[in-house]
Design a protein around this motif. Structure first.
Motif, PDB file in Angstrom:
ATOM      1  N   VAL A 113     -33.560 -12.784  -3.492  1.00 18.02           N
ATOM      2  CA  VAL A 113     -34.831 -13.449  -3.389  1.00 18.02           C
ATOM      3  C   VAL A 113     -34.938 -14.329  -4.732  1.00 18.02           C
ATOM      4  N   ASP A 114     -35.068 -15.664  -4.526  1.00 21.09           N
ATOM      5  CA  ASP A 114     -35.479 -16.492  -5.500  1.00 21.09           C
ATOM      6  C   ASP A 114     -33.941 -16.799  -6.067  1.00 21.09           C
ATOM      7  N   GLY A 115     -33.019 -16.563  -5.548  1.00 21.19           N
ATOM      8  CA  GLY A 115     -31.728 -16.528  -6.273  1.00 21.19           C
ATOM      9  C   GLY A 115     -31.282 -15.446  -6.793  1.00 21.19           C
ATOM     10  N   VAL A 116     -32.116 -14.183  -6.915  1.00 21.98           N
ATOM     11  CA  VAL A 116     -31.811 -12.969  -7.734  1.00 21.98           C
ATOM     12  C   VAL A 116     -31.231 -12.151  -6.449  1.00 21.98           C
ATOM     13  N   GLU A 117     -30.268 -11.549  -6.832  1.00 18.90           N
ATOM     14  CA  GLU A 117     -29.319 -10.503  -5.742  1.00 18.90           C
ATOM     15  C   GLU A 117     -29.929  -8.985  -5.856  1.00 18.90           C
ATOM     16  N   ILE A 118     -30.117  -8.555  -4.553  1.00 15.24           N
ATOM     17  CA  ILE A 118     -30.068  -7.088  -4.560  1.00 15.24           C
ATOM     18  C   ILE A 118     -28.767  -6.435  -4.134  1.00 15.24           C
ATOM     19  N   THR A 119     -28.252  -5.588  -4.747  1.00 17.10           N
ATOM     20  CA  THR A 119     -26.845  -4.837  -4.494  1.00 17.10           C
ATOM     21  C   THR A 119     -27.155  -3.724  -3.637  1.00 17.10           C
ATOM     22  N   GLN A 120     -25.915  -3.312  -3.035  1.00 16.80           N
ATOM     23  CA  GLN A 120     -25.882  -1.826  -2.374  1.00 16.80           C
ATOM     24  C   GLN A 120     -25.974  -1.080  -3.193  1.00 16.80           C
ATOM     25  N   PRO A 121     -25.711  -0.581  -4.550  1.00 15.26           N
ATOM     26  CA  PRO A 121     -26.239   0.401  -5.173  1.00 15.26           C
ATOM     27  C   PRO A 121     -27.678   0.365  -5.422  1.00 15.26           C
ATOM     28  N   GLU A 122     -28.129  -0.773  -5.747  1.00 16.10           N
ATOM     29  CA  GLU A 122     -29.568  -0.884  -6.118  1.00 16.10           C
ATOM     30  C   GLU A 122     -30.182  -0.336  -4.687  1.00 16.10           C
TER      31      GLU A 122
ATOM     32  N   ASP B 141     -40.062 -17.784   2.905  1.00 19.37           N
ATOM     33  CA  ASP B 141     -39.535 -19.070   2.941  1.00 19.37           C
ATOM     34  C   ASP B 141     -39.459 -19.846   1.674  1.00 19.37           C
ATOM     35  N   ARG B 142     -40.730 -19.710   0.978  1.00 15.64           N
ATOM     36  CA  ARG B 142     -40.916 -20.442  -0.092  1.00 15.64           C
ATOM     37  C   ARG B 142     -39.650 -20.142  -1.347  1.00 15.64           C
ATOM     38  N   PHE B 143     -39.756 -18.932  -1.395  1.00  8.31           N
ATOM     39  CA  PHE B 143     -38.645 -18.369  -2.249  1.00  8.31           C
ATOM     40  C   PHE B 143     -37.299 -18.009  -1.710  1.00  8.31           C
ATOM     41  N   LYS B 144     -37.014 -18.411  -0.702  1.00  9.16           N
ATOM     42  CA  LYS B 144     -35.851 -18.272  -0.016  1.00  9.16           C
ATOM     43  C   LYS B 144     -35.183 -16.667   0.022  1.00  9.16           C
ATOM     44  N   ALA B 145     -36.360 -15.944   0.432  1.00  7.82           N
ATOM     45  CA  ALA B 145     -35.820 -14.530   0.642  1.00  7.82           C
ATOM     46  C   ALA B 145     -35.016 -14.225   1.826  1.00  7.82           C
ATOM     47  N   GLU B 146     -33.995 -13.489   1.915  1.00  9.79           N
ATOM     48  CA  GLU B 146     -33.231 -13.504   2.864  1.00  9.79           C
ATOM     49  C   GLU B 146     -32.614 -11.920   2.738  1.00  9.79           C
ATOM     50  N   ILE B 147     -32.454 -11.188   3.862  1.00  8.39           N
ATOM     51  CA  ILE B 147     -31.528  -9.922   3.797  1.00  8.39           C
ATOM     52  C   ILE B 147     -30.306 -10.334   4.713  1.00  8.39           C
ATOM     53  N   LEU B 148     -29.231  -9.834   4.065  1.00  8.61           N
ATOM     54  CA  LEU B 148     -27.812 -10.151   4.648  1.00  8.61           C
ATOM     55  C   LEU B 148     -27.012  -9.009   5.103  1.00  8.61           C
ATOM     56  N   VAL B 149     -27.978  -8.184   5.689  1.00  7.11           N
ATOM     57  CA  VAL B 149     -27.259  -7.119   6.512  1.00  7.11           C
ATOM     58  C   VAL B 149     -28.106  -7.067   7.732  1.00  7.11           C
ATOM     59  N   ALA B 150     -27.246  -6.758   8.810  1.00  4.26           N
ATOM     60  CA  ALA B 150     -27.812  -6.682  10.038  1.00  4.26           C
ATOM     61  C   ALA B 150     -29.100  -5.660  10.120  1.00  4.26           C
ATOM     62  N   LYS B 151     -29.997  -6.028  10.984  1.00  6.65           N
ATOM     63  CA  LYS B 151     -30.989  -5.032  11.339  1.00  6.65           C
ATOM     64  C   LYS B 151     -30.611  -4.016  12.266  1.00  6.65           C
TER      65      LYS B 151
END
Length: 644
Positions: A44-53, A620-630
């Motif tokens: 989200v906005d270039g900040v990562e969310i990791t698996q441990p989080e 979309d504005r803050f480029k939020a994306e989930i990188l694992v498949a639903k």
């Protein structure tokens, strides 16, 4: 040699530089920071969310739900779908937080104070005079690992984030005209006639040959597979295990008893009644003096007739909470009342009537009606309870130390669980026919998707190594290893022949029904009078007449501009249906209260849709994306052959 180094210091330093620095560079190149922090699952906005989080957030969510709903099935909380929902919430929270920051939304001190005052939890900590019991406030927050400053900062941040969507949620408006138009169309009825072409009827007339069955089996081998399975062994470290290994000696118990005897048995409580003449401390001096004089006059009356205290309180006390009950305040302990009032009460004897006591609220006349002194229980009476409490306290402290030893042990001696089990006195448990996905009826670690994923990792399958220590609950770690692995395999035709034949009949019965139905549909469209249909019925979204949803939907979507109107519906394994719409029937006029309720619901749904659209715009504005498949909802954990 040392003489050489002393004489050629510059050359030596240069040589060491050439040897050592490249090694640091290589180490830096080979280190993998992303591996240490875990894979990235969202941004989200270039900040990562990791698996441990993600794992920690989901575990916290599970613990919260378990504490609020103890009877909830734990397996429902550890599905891929539930875990993905946690990740979606994390992304949403990040998007809203970024939006609040970028839009410079803030919360004033006054807004924060109003929010805290409206909290029922905090309201329960207020004393009789309305002031906040700060000690209990700190204790409540401390139990959650928060200080008052941290808690208030969190509330302030939450209020700022609420403002992000408040403009949309607070301004959503659906007009009555639009609501009525949409609702009338939604609840519209249609008179229809049906012809059903049931797949089962066509299947009953079919008789597949041996060749048909064999061809179907070869073309659909994946439908007839036994899933991969494993026989495993595992060890579980939890708080109960640590507690069992703790022994408390009697000397420690006695010390604990002596230090905590008063708290363990409870504090003294007193019951009092009062007559209050209000005069806030901020009132003019003349008003305070007038109130004091009135209180002293009432005190004189009470002194003359002590038994009249309750009647005088009912008639004269200006405390609306206690006056109707004769001024009774029930039992309370120290810290519950303002200090002047408390000091007076706890210095009196039962039956005493105080002098006039001044407080920030005004002037009080107090009568002490009862004293409740808890009986101090003896050491022998409390010994068993004390031992349980002390064990729990020590186990909580020891668990983190033991957890580290457990994690290191299963990693350092990864070819066996016995060393760590022996060292920590853990039981090695076994399980057979374990599948990659949790199965119904299984509880404990084998119902935990994360542990099963670790078990069925390539390293665990190929090398039979211990898994890492996996956190499967609050204060619960597990590690396992595969003892025997059976890969997925296609079952022999002879073993699944009955199932193959049944599937062939279902597929071909549906095909025949569809073929016949589409032919009839074309013929009836050309000559409606020749249609052979069932008796007319009324259907709507409220009254489906127990028909398949796809059929009702097709009937309501059919073009009603030229009636009768025909539609064909593929019901897949159930077969085919042809529907003829004869006429459109308006919904029955709803009652006035129903109209109001429906319009409100329509407005809420309209607002929800607008809010969702706005949130998607923020994503979309803050480029939020989930990188694992639903995850896709599985009908079965593993699709083994039916009838096996």
């Amino acid at each position: 040699m040392f003489d050489f180094i002393r004489k050629h210091t510059k050359w030596t330093m240069a040589l060491l530089f050439l040897l050592i620095v490249p090694s640091f560079i290589l180490v830096g190149m080979n280190s993998n920071p992303s591996a240490e922090k875990g894979r990235v699952v969202a941004k989200v906005d270039g900040v990562e969310i990791t698996q441990p989080e993600w794992d920690r957030a989901h575990l916290g969510e599970v613990d919260r739900l378990r504490s609020s709903m103890p009877t909830l099935d734990a397996k429902l909380l550890d599905t891929p779908e539930a875990r993905y929902a946690t990740l979606e919430r994390m992304v949403r929270d990040r998007v809203i937080a970024v939006a609040a920051e970028k839009l410079k939304l803030s919360t004033s001190d006054q807004h924060l104070a109003r929010e805290l005052q409206s909290s029922p939890e905090i309201a329960g900590l207020r004393r009789a005079d309305g002031s906040l019991d700060m000690e209990r406030y700190r204790q409540l927050l401390g139990a959650q690992g928060l200080s008052p400053e941290m808690f208030e900062a969190n509330v302030r941040s939450d209020l700022s984030r609420r403002q992000v969507l408040a403009g949309v949620t607070g301004s959503g408006l659906g007009s009555s005209v639009a609501a009525d138009l949409a609702l009338n169309a939604f609840f519209e009825k249609r008179e229809i006639q049906l012809a059903r072409f049931n797949a089962a009827d066509y299947a009953a007339k079919l008789s597949p040959s041996e060749s048909d069955i064999e061809q179907f089996y070869k073309a659909n081998e994946k439908l007839f597979q036994a899933p991969e399975q494993a026989s495993i062994e595992y060890v579980l470290l939890d708080l109960d295990t640590v507690t069992k290994g703790i022994a408390i000696n009697e000397a420690d118990l006695r010390t604990y008893y002596e230090q905590n005897a008063r708290q363990l048995t409870g504090a003294e409580e007193r019951r009092a009644s009062h007559i209050l003449i209000t005069a806030p401390v901020s009132a003019p001096a003349a008003q305070r003096e007038e109130a004091k004089a009135k209180a002293e006059a009432l005190l004189a009356s009470v002194r003359k007739a002590p038994d009249s205290f309750a009647d005088l309180a009912r008639k004269n006390s200006q405390d609306p909470g206690s006056a109707p009950s004769g001024g009774d305040l029930d039992f309370f302990g120290k810290g519950a009342m303002v200090k002047p009032f408390e000091d007076a009460v706890f210095s009196m004897h039962k039956g005493d009537i105080s002098d006039v006591v001044a407080s920030d609220f005004g002037y009080h006349i107090i009568k002490l009606t009862d004293i409740k002194v808890p009986k101090q229980r003896s050491f022998e009476e409390m010994k068993s309870t004390l031992e349980v409490d002390l064990k729990k306290q020590q186990a909580q402290k020891k668990f983190s130390e033991t957890a580290e030893a457990f994690s290191n042990g299963v990693y350092e001696q990864s070819d066996s669980l016995k060393p760590v089990a022996d060292r920590l006195k853990l039981e090695i448990k076994t399980a057979g026919n374990v599948l990659r996905q949790p199965v119904a009826g299984v509880a404990g670690p084998l119902a935990n998707a994360k542990f099963l994923n670790a078990l069925f990792s390539p390293d665990s399958i190929e090398k039979k190594r211990n898994t890492e220590a996996v956190e499967v609950g609050s204060n619960q770690l597990v590690s396992g290893r595969i003892v025997q692995y059976t890969p997925a395999r296609t079952l022999p035709l002879a073993e699944v022949k009955v199932s193959v034949r049944q599937r062939w009949l279902v597929q071909h019965g549906a095909e025949e029904a569809r073929k016949d139905g589409t032919a009839k549909l074309a013929a009836w469209k050309a000559a409606p009078a020749t249609a052979s249909l069932a008796a007319p019925i009324l259907v709507s979204r409220e009254q489906s007449q127990q028909l398949p949803a796809a059929l009702v939907d097709a009937a309501l979507r059919a073009d009603a501009s030229a009636l009768p109107s025909f539609a064909g519906i593929d019901l897949e394994a159930q077969g085919y249906a042809v529907v003829m719409v004869n006429k459109v029937v308006s919904r029955d006029p709803p009652a006035d209260d129903a109209v109001k309720q429906e319009r409100n619901q329509y407005g809420q749904q309209w607002t929800s849709a607008e809010t969702l659209a706005y949130y998607n715009g923020l994503k979309d504005r803050f480029k939020a994306e989930i990188l694992v498949a639903k995850p896709v909802v599985n009908q079965q954990n593993a699709q083994a052959a039916p009838g096996r």
